[in-house]
Structures are given as structure tokens and as C-alpha cells.
Design an enzyme around this catalytic site. Structure first.
Site, PDB file in Angstrom:
ATOM      1  N   HIS A 146      46.885  74.169  63.508  1.00  0.00           N
ATOM      2  CA  HIS A 146      47.439  73.704  64.777  1.00  0.00           C
ATOM      3  C   HIS A 146      47.302  72.188  64.910  1.00  0.00           C
ATOM      4  CE1 HIS A 146      46.580  77.969  65.493  1.00  0.00           C
ATOM      5  NE2 HIS A 146      47.596  77.931  66.334  1.00  0.00           N
ATOM      6  N   ASP A 183      54.677  81.264  60.845  1.00  0.00           N
ATOM      7  CA  ASP A 183      53.837  80.900  61.978  1.00  0.00           C
ATOM      8  C   ASP A 183      54.648  79.921  62.824  1.00  0.00           C
ATOM      9  OD1 ASP A 183      51.673  80.672  63.697  1.00  0.00           O
ATOM     10  OD2 ASP A 183      50.218  80.261  62.119  1.00  0.00           O
TER      11      ASP A 183
END
Length: 583
Positions: free
Chosen positions: A289, A361
Site C-alpha cells: 500500500h 490487487d
């Protein structure tokens, strides 16, 4: 870059396209949040029409592959490009949103409501999101559009109605990250499972399967067709906090059994399971992230440690595998796995024989935003992904795919293959009647999940029988854990334990993100509600791990503290200076 395919150079007619799709057919392997304010629809949305009635397909209603072939053959290039996209949307209703949500949707897609987004781009899916501050995945979730089961059901009904109103009437794939533990999107009113690590501590796959079947029934009742769970990563270094208790543990063999059990539970309830984060996020200390984490293992180490749970999950019938933005240097150094054909095609398809939907993702994470949305979309498809999760620009991703079809940098065959897989999965999950909302939080589900919680409680230091404390008790907790503290107080009182606001024997609760400074050296009992590593620094004579702060986990803990139940769990990760269990 690895994964870029050669131009097709030939335009197919509808007849040829149908033949091509038929050649691609396969059978999918069997098997506290800050809620965004927004008005809920004044009346519940009408349930969407039956899938079989809406498609008008001549193919057999019971054959997902044949139905997918017929639907894909009739799609335009724009339809195909829309089917591979699964963005998020702002607003807790499909058709009625507040000004802030409308502005968010305008920025993301040039429309005001989620329903308009589906209609404009002919989307294949939508992900339901929720932002909470203490969530390792929070950076990719800029909004919250889930509140409670009734609202979610009305939202998904509205989303499906928008999808089924399009030509062809193909249902929408609706997903969410309902892992339980620190990554849980829908929390109000649902039966909360323990974290994956809690199930790993219990080490009873039958209990895991029963709990995840209950979870699947609740998700199905709310209209969710794909759960991006379980996490199939094998946990490596304690510094890996982005995965942490989201993993079942550090042993690949035990993890494989747990992953397969969770998959069987979800799939048995009619919800597609989504394994993540392929090829394995457990042996990194970085967070995808924030940047591109490096997996520095040798190929042999990766094969024995990270690969087995994914193989097991595929074998158990997982409908989806989510790729991770990870640099697995032993296989394709410097290339994020999401964009690596060596990983997403050669390993996932060739080695593991996975025939379901490969999903990226979130494409709004830094490793995927190295390229413009259109180029990133094409690179991901060429690597072998079928569906693109949360593109930062829906129009940019769609337009990039269409441009690549024209210039040959993305072949029609690759796109048809991806959409055929997506529709086959949709038609496989759509026909089953959804359970009524009454199953959500039902006593039956509470019992199934409670059994798993009871099996997970682990004493790492202290007595193994009888009460773990005597006299009046005072429960304290680190900052932000008042809900957990109150739940334990009530559970102890239900066990007949006298609880005082102050002055009693101290039980200290700590959890995700806490440090040594959050411990209380005067506490008789320290309870870790996440990965148990922090217990190595605790001075308490009694150390207990629940791996979870759910109400059912704390209910099980209270029974152990009161001496009315034993603690059968065993830590699925090593804790410095402590045994896996003291019992």
C-alpha cells in the site's frame, strides 16, 4: 516488459468470435468505522429479476460455461472492456447519494451514482469498501459504502438491477474484503469470525470450514458474490504487520489445511473465495500500500513456504486468486507480480492449473500507479489477470483497453479469455437463491463461530486449569479499545466474575498496532488480541492470546479467565522467549 503479447492483427466476426470463446471454455474448479453520511433509499429496492429470465440466452440455464460463451459472443469491444473492471463507488445506495458522494463519483467516473457508473461503463463488478483508521488496507479505501446488513442488501439489489437492465442482462460481480480481524468491511450486525490467526491457533479445519460457511451464508444474504478471503500468505518475519494476524500462521502445511477449509466454507455457501495475495505477501517487511515490497526468498524457499497454501486453496475450488503487487525476485526480479506473465500465467495457470478468475490487487496502490491507468490495465491483462480491481480512473482504464485492442498491444483472444472466465464465475454463483437476511447474526452462526473462538484461546504463560485470576477484576485497555473492554467486562459478569471500575485484579487488553508502552507491568493478565509477538515484552504472570477482539472471542476468553473452560489453542507463530502454549 514480461507479459506483453504479440498483436493479433485480425478482426474477428461475431461467428468466429463465438467459436473462439467456445475454445476458451473451461469448467471453473468446483469447488468502529467512519460511515459516510448519505440517505438510504426511501423504500427497499426491488430484488433483481432472475438471472435466467433476464439473459435471453438460448444456452442451458444450468451450464455456466455455455451461458458465458453465448453472452461473450454477443458483446462489443466496449462491453468486453467494461466487464474486466471492478471499481469502487461512493454512496450507500445505488441510485440516491448525497452531494459529497456524487462529487466523488463524478471525479472517478463522470457520473453521480453507482447505478449510472454501471450503466455508463457496462461494468463487470463493483467492490464494496469501508475505511477505518486502524486498517492496514485503509489507504486504498477513500470512502465507506457499507453500514449494516439491510443497507448492504438494498445497495446490492440496486447494483444488480442496474447491471441486469443492460443489454444481455449479465449479473454484476459484487465483492468485498471480509477477512474478519483487522480487515473487515461489514461489522454491524454480522457474525464476526476470529482473525485467520485465531483459526490457525485452533488448528481444527472442520471448525474453520463451519465458521466460514456461516460467513458465506451471511455474505450471500447481503448480495455479495465474491469475498476477497482467505489470506493464503504464510507469515514470515514479525515485522510484517501489513499481513500479521490476517494470515493463519507461519507453517505452510497447517496454513494449507486452513485455507482449504475456509475456501470450502465460502464456496459451499455460494460465495466465491478469493485467495490473496499471490504469490505470497508473508515474507516481506514492506507494505504494497506504500511501495513495492521485495520477496527475497530463493525459489526453493518460496516453493516450500509460500506456494503450498495457494495450491491447496486452488484445489479446494477457490473461484478467484488475487495477485499481489510484490517483487518476487527469484521468479521475475523487478516486476510486480501483478504485471508478471511468468507469475500470473506460467505459475498460476501452468503450474497450479488455476482456471478461475485472476484478479489484481487494487490498481490504485503505488506499485500499479507507476503507469497511467490505461497502460497499467493492459499490462495487467497481458500478464494474465482477468479482472482489474479499483482502477484509479475507470474511463482511463477502459479507454486504454480499447486503444490496445486497436493497435494490437492487447489481443482480442486475451480479452475474450478474461471475460469468459469472469462470466463463467458469475453464472456459477448467481443461480442459487440468496438466504434471507434473518440468517445474518443468527444463533446457528453464533454457535458455529463461537466453537472456533473457544478452540483458539491460547495461554502462553500461566496455569492451564482453574480460574486465571481471583477476587474482583478490573479490565483496562490501550487507547481506542473501549468496545473490546466493555465486551470483556460483560462477558466476565456473565461468568459470575465481579468486575470493578478500579481497584481490582487487572486484566490488560492490547491489540493491533500496540507497542511495549501500551503494556501494563502491574497487570496480572495481559491479553493480546492480534499477533502475539508483543507478549514477549509483557511482565504479567499470565499471558493469553485471542488473536481477535471480536465479541465472541472475548466471550470465549472470559470463560477461560473464570476457569470454566480450558485454553486449547497453540500459537501458530513463534513468540520470543515463550512456548507456543503453556498447557
Amino acid at each position: 516488459m514480461a507479459g506483453v503479447m504479440n498483436p493479433a492483427g485480425v478482426k474477428k466476426s461475431a461467428v468466429v468470435r463465438a467459436a473462439l470463446v467456445a475454445s476458451l471454455l473451461f469448467t471453473v474448479t468446483a469447488c468502529g468505522s467512519d460511515d459516510e453520511p448519505g440517505p438510504v433509499a426511501s423504500a427497499p429496492a426491488a430484488p433483481p429479476p432472475s438471472i435466467a429470465a433476464s439473459t435471453g440466452s438460448p444456452s442451458p440455464a444450468g451450464d455456466p460455461s455455455a451461458r458465458a460463451a453465448a453472452a461473450v459472443a454477443a458483446m462489443s469491444d466496449a462491453d468486453l472492456a467494461g466487464q474486466v473492471l471492478m471499481p469502487y463507488a461512493y454512496g450507500s445506495s445505488a441510485t440516491a447519494v448525497d452531494k459529497g458522494s456524487a462529487a466523488g463519483n463524478q471525479s472517478l467516473a463522470g457520473v453521480s451514482t453507482p447505478a449510472e457508473m454501471i450503466a455508463k461503463y457496462h461494468l463487470g463488478g463493483l467492490i464494496l469498501v469501508g475505511f477505518t483508521a486502524k486498517d492496514p488496507t485503509g489507504a486504498t479505501n477513500p470512502t465507506t459504502n457499507v453500514e449494516n446488513p439491510k443497507q448492504v442488501r438494498e445497495l446490492t439489489d440496486g447494483l444488480q438491477a442496474a447491471a441486469l437492465a443492460l443489454p444481455g442482462g449479465v449479473p454484476l460481480m459484487i465483492g468485498t474484503d471480509q477477512e474478519y480481524g483487522v480487515v473487515t468491511r461489514i461489522t454491524e450486525g454480522v457474525t464476526m469470525l476470529p482473525s485467520a490467526m485465531g483459526a490457525g491457533a485452533a488448528a481444527q479445519p472442520k471448525l474453520t470450514e463451519a465458521a466460514w460457511r456461516a460467513a458465506g451464508r451471511e455474505l450471500a444474504a447481503m448480495g455479495i458474490t465474491v469475498d476477497f478471503a482467505p489470506v493464503a500468505d504464510t507469515l514470515g518475519p514479525p515485522a510484517n504487520t501489513v499481513i500479521g494476524s490476517r494470515a493463519f500462521g507461519s507453517d505452510p502445511g497447517a496454513n494449507s489445511q486452513q485455507v482449504a477449509a475456509a475456501v470450502r466454507g465460502l464456496e459451499g455457501a455460494g460465495v466465491a473465495a478469493g485467495l490473496k495475495h499471490f504469490p505470497g505477501h508473508g515474507h516481506t517487511s514492506g507494505d504494497s500500500h506504500e511501495g513495492l515490497p521485495v520477496v527475497a526468498q530463493s525459489k526453493a524457499a518460496w516453493t516450500t513456504q509460500d506456494l503450498p497454501p495457494f495450491r491447496s486453496g486452488v484445489g479446494a475450488g477457490a473461484g478467484v486468486v488475487m495477485s499481489g503487487h510484490l517483487d518476487l525476485q527469484a521468479l521475475d526480479k523487478g516486476v510486480p507480480a501483478t504485471f508478471s506473465k511468468k507469475i500470473m500465467t506460467d505459475v498460476l495457470r501452468g503450474q497450479l492449473k488455476f482456471n478461475g478468475v485472476a484478479m489484481t490487487d487494487a490498481m490504485n496502490m503505488p506499485p500499479a500507479m507507476k503507469w497511467a491507468p490505461g497502460e497499467a490495465a493492459v499490462r495487467a491483462l497481458n500478464a494474465g489477470n482477468d479482472m482489474l480491481l479499483m482502477p484509479p480512473s475507470i474511463g482511463g482504464a477502459r479507454d486504454g483497453i480499447l486503444a490496445a485492442l486497436k493497435d494490437g498491444s492487447l489481443t482480442k483472444e486475451r480479452l475474450l479469455e478474461a471475460v469468459t472466465r469472469i462470466l463463467t464465475l458469475k453464472f456459477r454463483t448467481a443461480p442459487a437463491p440468496r438466504p434471507e437476511l434473518a440468517v445474518v447474526g443468527s444463533p446457528e452462526h453464533q454457535k458455529a463461530v463461537g466453537a472456533l473462538d473457544a478452540a483458539s484461546i491460547t495461554v502462553l504463560r500461566g496455569p492451564c486449569s482453574g480460574p486465571l485470576l481471583t477476587g474482583p477484576v478490573t479490565v483496562t485497555a490501550s487507547g481506542g479499545r473501549e468496545v473490546a473492554r466493555v465486551n470483556l467486562v460483560r462477558a466476565l459478569q456473565a461468568q459470575g466474575v465481579q468486575v470493578r471500575a478500579a481497584g481490582g485484579t487487572v486484566v490488560r487488553l492490547v491489540g493491533y498496532g500496540d507497542k511495549s508502552v501500551d503494556l501494563d507491568p502491574a497487570a496480572r493478565v495481559t491479553v493480546m488480541m492480534d499477533t502475539p509477538h508483543l507478549l514477549a515484552s509483557a511482565k504479567s504472570p499470565v499471558l493469553v492470546a485471542t488473536y481477535s477482539s471480536s465479541k465472541l472471542s472475548l466471550t470465549a476468553l472470559a470463560a477461560v479467565l473464570a476457569g470454566r473452560a480450558k485454553a486449547p489453542g497453540k500459537s501458530p507463530v513463534a513468540v520470543t522467549g515463550l512456548p507456543r502454549t503453556a498447557c
